[in-house]
Enzyme design. Structure first.
Site, short mmCIF file in Angstrom:
data_model
loop_
_atom_site.label_atom_id
_atom_site.label_comp_id
_atom_site.label_asym_id
_atom_site.label_seq_id
_atom_site.Cartn_x
_atom_site.Cartn_y
_atom_site.Cartn_z
CG HIS A 66 -0.71 40.39 8.51
ND1 HIS A 66 -0.14 41.15 9.50
CD2 HIS A 66 -1.76 41.11 8.04
CE1 HIS A 66 -0.81 42.28 9.64
NE2 HIS A 66 -1.82 42.28 8.76
CG HIS B 164 -0.85 44.87 4.94
ND1 HIS B 164 -1.64 45.98 4.79
CD2 HIS B 164 -1.12 44.37 6.17
CE1 HIS B 164 -2.35 46.16 5.89
NE2 HIS B 164 -2.06 45.19 6.75
CG ASP C 289 3.73 43.90 11.85
OD1 ASP C 289 2.75 43.84 11.11
OD2 ASP C 289 3.76 44.60 12.90
#
Ligand code: DGP
Length: 114
Positions: free
Chosen positions: A102, A100, A30
Site C-alpha cells: 500500500h 501488495h 485502491d
C-alpha cells in the site's frame, strides 16, 4: 479462471485505474481509498502473503518499494511524505491474499495505526 482478485486485475478481467506497469509489477488505485492517494503495488506472480516470500524474492520486494517510491514522487508526495504498508494475515488486516504494497499519502498519517 483464477479466484485471485489481483490476478484478475493483472489479466484485465477486472478493470482498475492502473498507474504503473512493468514486466513483474502492476500498480493501481485502491477501490476503497484510505487516503487522498492510495495505490497498491502488486507483483504479477502470485505470492499469497509476506510469510510465503522466499529468500530469492528479496529483489522483487526491493523493486516493489522502488516502484512505490517512484509513484509517490510522480503523485507529488515525496516532500510531504507518505506511508508504505504490507498487511499480513488476520491481525495485519490482510483481505486479498496476493501480496501488495500500500502507498498512502496526501494527508497526515497517525501512529500507532489502528
Ligand atoms: P489488504 O486489506 O491489505 O489485503 O488490502 C486489500 C486492498 O485491496 C483493500 O485496500 C481494497 C483493495 N481492493 C479490493 N478489491 C479491489 C478491487 O477490485 N479493485 C481495486 N482497485 N482495489 C481493490
Amino acid at each position: 479462471m483464477s479466484d485471485d482478485l489481483f490476478l484478475k486485475i493483472i489479466d484485465r478481467e477486472i478493470p482498475a485505474d492502473i498507474v504503473h506497469e512493468d514486466d513483474e509489477l502492476l500498480a493501481f488505485r485502491d477501490i476503497d481509498p484510505k487516503a487522498p492517494v492510495h495505490i497498491l503495488v502488486v507483483p504479477k506472480r502470485r505470492i499469497p502473503t509476506i510469510n510465503d516470500l522466499a529468500g530469492d524474492d528479496a529483489g522483487l520486494v526491493g523493486r516493489m518499494v522502488l516502484a512505490a517510491r517512484q509513484i509517490a514522487n510522480d503523485e507529488g508526495l515525496a516532500d510531504d511524505g507518505y506511508r508504505l504498508v504490507f498487511n499480513c494475515n488476520d491481525n495485519g488486516g490482510q483481505s486479498v491474499f496476493h501480496i501488495h504494497l500500500h502507498l498512502l499519502g496526501g494527508r497526515q498519517m497517525q501512529w500507532p495505526p489502528g
